[in-house]
Design a protein around this motif. Structure first.
Motif, PDB file in Angstrom:
ATOM      1  N   ILE A   1       3.800   5.733   3.559  1.00  0.00           N
ATOM      2  CA  ILE A   1       2.959   6.929   3.636  1.00  0.00           C
ATOM      3  C   ILE A   1       3.831   8.136   3.311  1.00  0.00           C
ATOM      4  CG2 ILE A   1       1.483   8.366   5.086  1.00  0.00           C
ATOM      5  CD1 ILE A   1       0.950   5.888   6.812  1.00  0.00           C
ATOM      6  N   PHE A   2       3.506   8.839   2.239  1.00  0.00           N
ATOM      7  CA  PHE A   2       4.257  10.022   1.848  1.00  0.00           C
ATOM      8  C   PHE A   2       3.612  11.267   2.450  1.00  0.00           C
ATOM      9  CE2 PHE A   2       5.560   7.048  -1.471  1.00  0.00           C
ATOM     10  CZ  PHE A   2       6.916   7.314  -1.558  1.00  0.00           C
ATOM     11  N   ALA A   3       4.270  11.839   3.449  1.00  0.00           N
ATOM     12  CA  ALA A   3       3.823  13.102   4.034  1.00  0.00           C
ATOM     13  C   ALA A   3       4.736  14.193   3.483  1.00  0.00           C
ATOM     14  CB  ALA A   3       3.887  13.044   5.552  1.00  0.00           C
ATOM     15  N   THR A   4       4.618  14.411   2.187  1.00  0.00           N
ATOM     16  CA  THR A   4       5.585  15.219   1.449  1.00  0.00           C
ATOM     17  C   THR A   4       4.985  16.473   0.828  1.00  0.00           C
ATOM     18  OG1 THR A   4       5.228  13.586  -0.329  1.00  0.00           O
ATOM     19  CG2 THR A   4       7.239  13.386   0.953  1.00  0.00           C
ATOM     20  N   GLY A   5       3.950  16.989   1.467  1.00  0.00           N
ATOM     21  CA  GLY A   5       3.431  18.279   1.064  1.00  0.00           C
ATOM     22  C   GLY A   5       2.453  18.254  -0.101  1.00  0.00           C
ATOM     23  N   TYR A   6       2.167  19.460  -0.580  1.00  0.00           N
ATOM     24  CA  TYR A   6       1.130  19.655  -1.586  1.00  0.00           C
ATOM     25  C   TYR A   6       1.551  20.734  -2.594  1.00  0.00           C
ATOM     26  CZ  TYR A   6      -1.745  17.455   2.071  1.00  0.00           C
ATOM     27  OH  TYR A   6      -2.241  16.607   3.025  1.00  0.00           O
ATOM     28  N   HIS A   7       0.805  20.774  -3.692  1.00  0.00           N
ATOM     29  CA  HIS A   7       0.906  21.871  -4.645  1.00  0.00           C
ATOM     30  C   HIS A   7      -0.415  22.646  -4.598  1.00  0.00           C
ATOM     31  CE1 HIS A   7       4.561  20.229  -6.335  1.00  0.00           C
ATOM     32  NE2 HIS A   7       3.961  19.091  -6.604  1.00  0.00           N
ATOM     33  N   PRO A   8      -0.416  23.948  -4.877  1.00  0.00           N
ATOM     34  CA  PRO A   8      -1.689  24.680  -4.936  1.00  0.00           C
ATOM     35  C   PRO A   8      -2.653  24.046  -5.935  1.00  0.00           C
ATOM     36  CG  PRO A   8       0.154  26.213  -4.943  1.00  0.00           C
ATOM     37  CD  PRO A   8       0.745  24.826  -5.097  1.00  0.00           C
ATOM     38  N   THR A   9      -3.932  23.965  -5.556  1.00  0.00           N
ATOM     39  CA  THR A   9      -4.954  23.389  -6.427  1.00  0.00           C
ATOM     40  C   THR A   9      -5.557  24.506  -7.280  1.00  0.00           C
ATOM     41  OG1 THR A   9      -5.439  21.731  -4.745  1.00  0.00           O
ATOM     42  CG2 THR A   9      -7.061  22.005  -6.497  1.00  0.00           C
ATOM     43  N   VAL A  10      -4.928  24.783  -8.400  1.00  0.00           N
ATOM     44  CA  VAL A  10      -5.348  25.909  -9.245  1.00  0.00           C
ATOM     45  C   VAL A  10      -5.395  25.541 -10.728  1.00  0.00           C
ATOM     46  CG1 VAL A  10      -4.642  27.778  -7.691  1.00  0.00           C
ATOM     47  CG2 VAL A  10      -2.945  26.721  -9.182  1.00  0.00           C
ATOM     48  N   ASN A  11      -5.576  24.260 -11.040  1.00  0.00           N
ATOM     49  CA  ASN A  11      -5.588  23.836 -12.440  1.00  0.00           C
ATOM     50  C   ASN A  11      -6.653  24.535 -13.271  1.00  0.00           C
ATOM     51  OD1 ASN A  11      -3.484  22.131 -11.934  1.00  0.00           O
ATOM     52  ND2 ASN A  11      -4.695  20.252 -11.921  1.00  0.00           N
ATOM     53  N   TYR A  12      -7.707  24.973 -12.632  1.00  0.00           N
ATOM     54  CA  TYR A  12      -8.790  25.657 -13.355  1.00  0.00           C
ATOM     55  C   TYR A  12      -8.337  27.001 -13.951  1.00  0.00           C
ATOM     56  CZ  TYR A  12      -9.034  27.703  -8.647  1.00  0.00           C
ATOM     57  OH  TYR A  12      -8.724  28.288  -7.447  1.00  0.00           O
TER      58      TYR A  12
ATOM     59  N   GLU B   1       0.841  -1.196   0.000  1.00  0.00           N
ATOM     60  CA  GLU B   1       0.000   0.000   0.000  1.00  0.00           C
ATOM     61  C   GLU B   1       0.880   1.251   0.000  1.00  0.00           C
ATOM     62  OE1 GLU B   1      -3.791   1.790   2.466  1.00  0.00           O
ATOM     63  OE2 GLU B   1      -2.128   0.919   3.604  1.00  0.00           O
ATOM     64  N   MET B   2       0.597   2.165  -0.907  1.00  0.00           N
ATOM     65  CA  MET B   2       1.343   3.416  -0.984  1.00  0.00           C
ATOM     66  C   MET B   2       0.336   4.562  -1.032  1.00  0.00           C
ATOM     67  SD  MET B   2       4.120   4.581  -3.871  1.00  0.00           S
ATOM     68  CE  MET B   2       5.106   3.118  -3.547  1.00  0.00           C
ATOM     69  N   ILE B   3       0.367   5.431  -0.021  1.00  0.00           N
ATOM     70  CA  ILE B   3      -0.602   6.515   0.048  1.00  0.00           C
ATOM     71  C   ILE B   3       0.097   7.832   0.396  1.00  0.00           C
ATOM     72  CG2 ILE B   3      -2.452   4.962   0.784  1.00  0.00           C
ATOM     73  CD1 ILE B   3      -2.142   6.179   3.626  1.00  0.00           C
ATOM     74  N   HIS B   4      -0.637   8.909   0.220  1.00  0.00           N
ATOM     75  CA  HIS B   4      -0.193  10.221   0.694  1.00  0.00           C
ATOM     76  C   HIS B   4      -0.826  10.456   2.065  1.00  0.00           C
ATOM     77  CE1 HIS B   4       0.136  14.664   0.856  1.00  0.00           C
ATOM     78  NE2 HIS B   4       1.211  14.466   0.133  1.00  0.00           N
TER      79      HIS B   4
END
Length: 351
Positions: free
Chosen positions: A277-288, A150-153
């Protein structure tokens, strides 16, 4: 059918979007907040169960409404959700839930917002307040696709129950990584895998919460604190550092690759692993925003200065990490940024 043209449309009804709506309403502007979920608590319903605010009640309020409770209490996930939903109701903010924005276009001087539900909205200005929870970051590691376990964020992690008696590796050196590993250590065999040693910042300094010193010094509200917002220092109430120093959980340098059964450490040792478990941050959700020329850079990050788009007149942001200060993306600090942005919006509309 008559199309309503709003002065401003806010995308996202989390903490940043709610504070924005509060100030837009106070300015008397015609606004609408579009929120994809069915409530106004941002990403908080999706966070892991044990998460608490890093700041105590006395430093954890949005503009206009004090967070209730003991001043030194650290609000739980459920308490924050309740506060945010109450905030929207108390100020009767104009929020449309169940509206997933897919595209923002520009038609002459107006923005046109398309939703997954097939609706169109028009506005003179747009304020992006969608945070980053929906865009988890996964590092590039050799062999990731071959792993049979199992590989999750960390965004998919809820609690330790399903990991009992399993071998788990948590990747990351920030607050979420350390907290999740610390929580798992009681039921699982867990390791924190990091590229560098973990940096700790004490929660309590000279008997005061660190946010008292942030406020006293002004560091969290000035531009020189921006870099701090992007750091991975772990805020610690003398829990995590002693545990890691005692190898419970243990910390190891990040593995060099992944195979079908587990990971390969730098020493060449192969180890079987159940879950990563990758607790490696996020990118802004702005694809729109991709349809707006120049709004995003080559890796999809907003092109802006202090939350004001430098490529598209009338496009603004709130809640970005390090947007104007150390606390820009926090419940306690977003209010100052939002007030600044709404003043800019109002000035533009007044031209």
């Amino acid at each position: 059918m008559l199309t309503i043209i709003f002065d401003s449309i806010v995308i996202g009804a989390g903490q940043s979007g709610l504070a924005t709506a509060y100030y837009l309403k106070n300015k008397g502007l015609k606004y609408l907040v579009l929120e994809k979920s069915n409530q106004t608590a941002g990403s908080w319903p999706l966070y892991y169960d044990s998460l608490k605010l890093f700041s105590p009640v006395q430093y954890s309020s949005l503009p206009g409404l004090r967070f209730q409770g003991d001043m030194n209490h650290y609000p739980t996930k459920t308490e924050v959700m309740s506060y945010l939903n109450t905030y929207a109701q108390k100020f009767e903010l104009n929020i449309a839930t169940g509206k997933t924005v897919t595209e923002v276009l520009k038609a002459q001087e107006l923005f046109v917002i398309k939703t997954e539900e097939g609706e169109l909205f028009k506005a003179k200005t747009i304020i992006s307040a969608t945070g980053s929870f929906d865009s988890p970051n996964f590092p590039e590691i050799i062999g990731t696709e071959s792993f049979a376990g199992e590989m999750i964020h960390s965004s998919q992690y809820s609690n330790p129950k399903r990991y009992a008696n399993k071998r788990v590796i948590v990747v990351g050196a920030g607050n979420s990584a350390v907290q999740i590993a610390y929580e798992l250590r009681k039921t699982s065999t867990v390791t924190l895998a990091t590229r560098t040693p973990i940096a700790f910042t004490p929660q309590i300094i000279l008997g005061k919460d660190i946010h008292y010193w942030f406020k006293l010094s002004g560091v969290e509200h000035f531009s020189y604190g921006k870099k701090l917002a992007l750091s991975s220092s772990v805020i610690d109430r003398n829990l995590y550092k002693p545990a890691i120093n005692n190898n419970n959980p243990d910390r190891r340098d990040l593995f060099v690759s992944i195979n079908k059964d587990g990971v390969i450490w730098d020493s060449g040792e192969e180890e079987k692993v159940d879950t990563i478990i990758f607790a490696t941050g996020y990118h802004p959700t702005v694809n729109y925003l991709y349809p707006l020329q120049g709004a995003l850079d080559e890796i999809g990050m907003p092109v802006h200065k202090d939350g004001i788009s430098t490529s598209n007149k009338g496009l603004f942001y709130v809640g970005l990490p390090g947007q104007r200060s150390f606390s820009s993306a926090t419940l306690r600090g977003v209010g100052k940024d939002v007030k600044y942005i709404v003043n800019k919006v109002n000035a533009l509309l007044s031209l």
